[in-house]
Write a protein that holds these residues in place. Sequence first.
Motif, mmCIF file in Angstrom:
data_model
loop_
_atom_site.group_PDB
_atom_site.id
_atom_site.type_symbol
_atom_site.label_atom_id
_atom_site.label_comp_id
_atom_site.label_asym_id
_atom_site.label_seq_id
_atom_site.Cartn_x
_atom_site.Cartn_y
_atom_site.Cartn_z
ATOM 1 N N LEU A 107 76.186 11.703 10.213
ATOM 2 C CA LEU A 107 76.174 11.878 11.667
ATOM 3 C C LEU A 107 75.606 13.234 12.077
ATOM 4 O O LEU A 107 74.968 13.360 13.121
ATOM 5 N N LEU A 108 75.841 14.246 11.238
ATOM 6 C CA LEU A 108 75.347 15.581 11.553
ATOM 7 C C LEU A 108 73.872 15.753 11.199
ATOM 8 O O LEU A 108 73.186 16.597 11.777
ATOM 9 N N ASP A 109 73.383 14.954 10.248
ATOM 10 C CA ASP A 109 71.986 15.059 9.817
ATOM 11 C C ASP A 109 71.084 14.425 10.871
ATOM 12 O O ASP A 109 71.179 13.233 11.147
ATOM 13 N N ARG A 110 70.173 15.208 11.447
ATOM 14 C CA ARG A 110 69.287 14.725 12.508
ATOM 15 C C ARG A 110 67.870 14.494 12.002
ATOM 16 O O ARG A 110 66.936 14.356 12.791
ATOM 17 N N THR A 111 67.692 14.450 10.683
ATOM 18 C CA THR A 111 66.368 14.175 10.122
ATOM 19 C C THR A 111 66.002 12.721 10.395
ATOM 20 O O THR A 111 66.812 11.819 10.186
ATOM 21 N N LEU A 112 64.772 12.481 10.838
ATOM 22 C CA LEU A 112 64.369 11.148 11.282
ATOM 23 C C LEU A 112 64.245 10.155 10.118
ATOM 24 O O LEU A 112 64.788 9.063 10.164
ATOM 25 N N ARG A 113 63.438 10.469 9.150
ATOM 26 C CA ARG A 113 63.259 9.716 7.896
ATOM 27 C C ARG A 113 62.671 8.321 8.050
ATOM 28 O O ARG A 113 61.592 8.039 7.558
ATOM 29 N N ARG A 168 66.856 6.884 20.274
ATOM 30 C CA ARG A 168 67.044 5.741 21.183
ATOM 31 C C ARG A 168 65.702 5.195 21.670
ATOM 32 O O ARG A 168 65.601 4.623 22.768
ATOM 33 N N GLY A 169 64.678 5.378 20.854
ATOM 34 C CA GLY A 169 63.351 4.865 21.169
ATOM 35 C C GLY A 169 62.991 3.667 20.314
ATOM 36 O O GLY A 169 63.820 3.138 19.565
ATOM 37 N N THR A 170 61.730 3.221 20.419
ATOM 38 C CA THR A 170 61.235 2.066 19.670
ATOM 39 C C THR A 170 60.198 2.533 18.663
ATOM 40 O O THR A 170 59.154 3.062 19.037
ATOM 41 N N VAL A 171 60.483 2.352 17.386
ATOM 42 C CA VAL A 171 59.559 2.731 16.315
ATOM 43 C C VAL A 171 58.754 1.511 15.895
ATOM 44 O O VAL A 171 59.323 0.470 15.574
ATOM 45 N N ALA A 214 58.360 12.299 9.995
ATOM 46 C CA ALA A 214 59.573 11.664 9.475
ATOM 47 C C ALA A 214 60.502 12.656 8.787
ATOM 48 O O ALA A 214 61.710 12.409 8.684
ATOM 49 N N GLN A 215 59.964 13.776 8.325
ATOM 50 C CA GLN A 215 60.786 14.753 7.606
ATOM 51 C C GLN A 215 61.342 15.842 8.519
ATOM 52 O O GLN A 215 62.000 16.778 8.050
ATOM 53 N N SER A 216 61.092 15.732 9.814
ATOM 54 C CA SER A 216 61.562 16.757 10.750
ATOM 55 C C SER A 216 62.931 16.404 11.317
ATOM 56 O O SER A 216 63.338 15.233 11.330
ATOM 57 N N ALA A 217 63.636 17.424 11.789
ATOM 58 C CA ALA A 217 64.938 17.214 12.420
ATOM 59 C C ALA A 217 64.754 17.113 13.931
ATOM 60 O O ALA A 217 63.987 17.864 14.524
ATOM 61 N N TRP A 218 65.445 16.160 14.526
ATOM 62 C CA TRP A 218 65.350 15.912 15.964
ATOM 63 C C TRP A 218 66.258 16.892 16.699
ATOM 64 O O TRP A 218 67.452 16.956 16.451
ATOM 65 N N LYS A 219 65.670 17.670 17.605
ATOM 66 C CA LYS A 219 66.413 18.695 18.317
ATOM 67 C C LYS A 219 66.750 18.253 19.737
ATOM 68 O O LYS A 219 66.177 17.288 20.249
ATOM 69 N N GLU A 220 67.651 18.981 20.360
ATOM 70 C CA GLU A 220 68.047 18.648 21.729
ATOM 71 C C GLU A 220 66.866 18.767 22.686
ATOM 72 O O GLU A 220 66.709 17.946 23.592
ATOM 73 N N PHE A 280 65.189 3.031 11.241
ATOM 74 C CA PHE A 280 66.546 2.807 11.725
ATOM 75 C C PHE A 280 67.223 4.111 12.147
ATOM 76 O O PHE A 280 67.889 4.162 13.187
ATOM 77 N N ARG A 281 67.050 5.179 11.355
ATOM 78 C CA ARG A 281 67.626 6.475 11.731
ATOM 79 C C ARG A 281 66.954 7.009 12.988
ATOM 80 O O ARG A 281 67.617 7.534 13.884
ATOM 81 N N THR A 282 65.617 6.860 13.068
ATOM 82 C CA THR A 282 64.883 7.378 14.218
ATOM 83 C C THR A 282 65.291 6.672 15.498
ATOM 84 O O THR A 282 65.481 7.311 16.541
#
Length: 244
Positions: A48-54, A64-67, A200-206, A57-59
């Motif tokens: 839950l704390l990991d915000r990496t997209l990868r 909350r977008g469409t990949v 995909a390897q980046s973390a999603w920020k606020e 499904f995680r993205t």
Amino acid sequence: EMNSATLKVINPPTYHLHSKPTKRKMLVAGSYFGTIAFLLGVLLILELLDRTLRDKFRTERITRGTVVGAFPSKQKGRYQHLIEQAAAQALANQIFGYIDTVNRYSFINMLQLDSEVDMGPLMYGVREHWQSLGLQVGVLEEGVDFNARSRDFLMTGKLISQVREEEHDLVFVRHSDISNIPIPSWYLEKAAVNMLILDAQSAWKEENQEIYKDLVQRSAQVPLLICLINADKLSIETFTGMLP
């Protein structure tokens, strides 16, 4: 007088063959299942704390977008070209399903939040696939064909005129980092599709989420789709099926 010779054994001696019952098994089982529950809880918290997209499904859960696609990183391998080709074809088919062919502009905004993102191989791979189907596909790039920091781009909508002058079936419009350079709303509203390219390897920020929400609102009825780059093979196979 009493001695050992006159003693009579009434009950024969008995010996304990088993230990007295204890709660040892319950304690061991409780410790085992408690440890498993603890480890699962830790893993869940980390997830839950990991915000990496990868992956897709995680993205989608995080943004909350469409990949609609994933593209591999630049590597040297025997099957690299085949993997890139399959990923580009899968993405091209996904994008085309969202395009309104009645749209008289028919251009696709290629957006990014990071200047380090190289969407070139992805964009030209999709273009090559569409051209193989007989479509005429053009490309307009910021810094080459238009200047996003100019008055013509920001105030007069000159880019729309350039798109119409191209006379192609579809036109890719490649923008720079939109977190630093603003993009007028009419470019988003008149596009056939708005594509957001994410690492995909980046973390999603606020701040990324706020920019994304703003893009969704200003795109109005135009689909805002996400494609991942630098994705691993398993993530790409979500869209392409088994790869070599």
